[in-house]
Design an enzyme around this catalytic site. Sequence first.
Site, PDB file in Angstrom:
ATOM      1  N   ASP A 101      65.765 -37.325  54.481  1.00 48.54           N
ATOM      2  CA  ASP A 101      65.033 -36.617  53.429  1.00 48.54           C
ATOM      3  C   ASP A 101      63.867 -35.845  54.044  1.00 48.54           C
ATOM      4  OD1 ASP A 101      66.702 -37.936  51.665  1.00 48.54           O
ATOM      5  OD2 ASP A 101      65.261 -39.548  51.293  1.00 48.54           O
TER       6      ASP A 101
HETATM    7  N1  URA Z   1      67.446 -43.475  53.171  1.00 50.95           N
HETATM    8  C1  URA Z   1      66.637 -42.727  52.389  1.00 50.95           C
HETATM    9  O1  URA Z   1      66.343 -43.076  51.266  1.00 50.95           O
HETATM   10  N2  URA Z   1      66.176 -41.564  52.888  1.00 50.95           N
HETATM   11  C2  URA Z   1      66.423 -41.144  54.140  1.00 50.95           C
HETATM   12  O2  URA Z   1      65.939 -40.084  54.550  1.00 50.95           O
HETATM   13  C3  URA Z   1      67.264 -41.937  54.952  1.00 50.95           C
HETATM   14  C4  URA Z   1      67.761 -43.103  54.431  1.00 50.95           C
END
Ligand code: URA
Length: 231
Positions: A101
């Site tokens: 993310d």
């Molecule tokens: N899990 C998440 O919630 N976000 C990420 O970026 C990676 C794993």
Amino acid sequence: MRLDKFICGATTLTRRQAKKIIAQGRINCDSSVMRQTDYKIKETQVITFDDKILTMRGSRYILLNKPRGYICSNIDEQLPSIFNLIDIEKKEQLFIAGRLDADTTGLTLITDDGQWSHKVTSPRNKCKKCYRVELDAPITLNAIKKLGDGIQLKSEPKPCLPADVEVISEKDILLTIFEGKYHQVKRMFAALGNIVIALHREQIDDIKLDDNLDLGQWRYLSKKEVDSIDH
Ligand code: URA
């Protein structure tokens, strides 16, 4: 393989530029000028460009320590793409093996090898992903047990695979998961009534972030690291 494709893989030229130099008579196949762009070359043939021998460039495997505020996309959107951080040629041929993310930091693998990327991301291969998670509320014993048993996420048909939890302090944990569902870590803690404040990926299988690789920096993987993703 077609001659123009081979030239693209062995140089920094685009397909159009490769066709141009072929037409200009600057490419030799086994010492004879070759002007046919779709000529099928054989492995044993020696191809030269202005008398320099060309060899096919191998696949590229990159580890980036992703900073916050960059997106795992090949193009800029509301936020800049992580590819702004990597200054190499033919970036458009690279893709991300396991996205993070925009607000997640840490280990991001980038490659132009589709099969290798598939090995990293396919749920069937159960690649281990290790995250450092900062939580809003202290983790409870009940939460640790539920994570270890395999937690059920909203709108998923099956529970997650059992996760490993290492408690560093009550709001700071190391979580190891063996799949990579969309927003998985945040959703796992949401299902437990907690909130992820900060998320940092430290490891994928045996590939680890180096201590001296700052956020925003990258390096090529070693052959040993590339080969370690072999399930
Ligand atoms: N899990 C998440 O919630 N976000 C990420 O970026 C990676 C794993």
